[in-house]
Write a protein that holds these residues in place. Structure first.
Motif, mmCIF file in Angstrom:
data_model
loop_
_atom_site.group_PDB
_atom_site.id
_atom_site.type_symbol
_atom_site.label_atom_id
_atom_site.label_comp_id
_atom_site.label_asym_id
_atom_site.label_seq_id
_atom_site.Cartn_x
_atom_site.Cartn_y
_atom_site.Cartn_z
ATOM 1 N N THR A 118 0.866 -1.175 0.000
ATOM 2 C CA THR A 118 0.000 0.000 0.000
ATOM 3 C C THR A 118 0.901 1.223 0.000
ATOM 4 O OG1 THR A 118 -1.691 -1.170 1.273
ATOM 5 C CG2 THR A 118 -1.812 1.242 1.246
ATOM 6 N N GLU A 139 0.645 5.310 0.139
ATOM 7 C CA GLU A 139 -0.178 6.497 0.359
ATOM 8 C C GLU A 139 0.625 7.693 -0.133
ATOM 9 O OE1 GLU A 139 -0.891 6.485 4.557
ATOM 10 O OE2 GLU A 139 -2.251 4.775 4.435
ATOM 11 N N VAL A 151 -4.239 6.711 -2.825
ATOM 12 C CA VAL A 151 -3.733 5.447 -2.299
ATOM 13 C C VAL A 151 -3.646 4.423 -3.431
ATOM 14 C CG1 VAL A 151 -4.156 3.559 -0.673
ATOM 15 C CG2 VAL A 151 -4.740 5.912 -0.034
#
Length: 105
Positions: free
Chosen positions: A50, A52, A94
């Protein structure tokens, strides 16, 4: 691999968090890993990453740079559209993607 992608995209980044976030666009990433294998040999590592991306103002170039790096490596990805974090006074987009690596023992 995540570090290489963000470095090639020209994005300042850190794993988990910045103690003092930079003033420009930057990224924070996490890497969840599952280890697997066969015949009692663990050598396959599946990553769920992930990223961000934080932007003081909309930064289409930074988003395109990340997307280009992912695509050039043949990595499929999901993106949550940029949105405004009112409490932080910053935009966030994201990216979530998966990749598998084989480590030789």
């Amino acid at each position: 691999m995540i570090d290489a992608i963000l470095t090639a995209a020209g994005i300042q980044h850190r794993r988990s968090r910045f103690a003092r976030p930079p003033s420009g666009t930057y990224a924070v990433f996490t890497d969840d890993i599952t280890a697997d294998g066969a015949d009692d040999v663990v050598c396959l590592y599946s990553h769920e990453a992930t990223v961000e991306l934080y932007e003081p103002s909309p930064d289409d170039a930074a988003e395109l740079a990340i997307e280009s790096q992912l695509s050039s490596r043949g990595i499929a990805w999901d993106k949550q559209d940029r949105y405004w974090l009112q409490t932080e006074q910053i935009y966030q987009a994201v990216y979530i993607f998966n990749f598998t690596e084989k480590r030789r023992i």
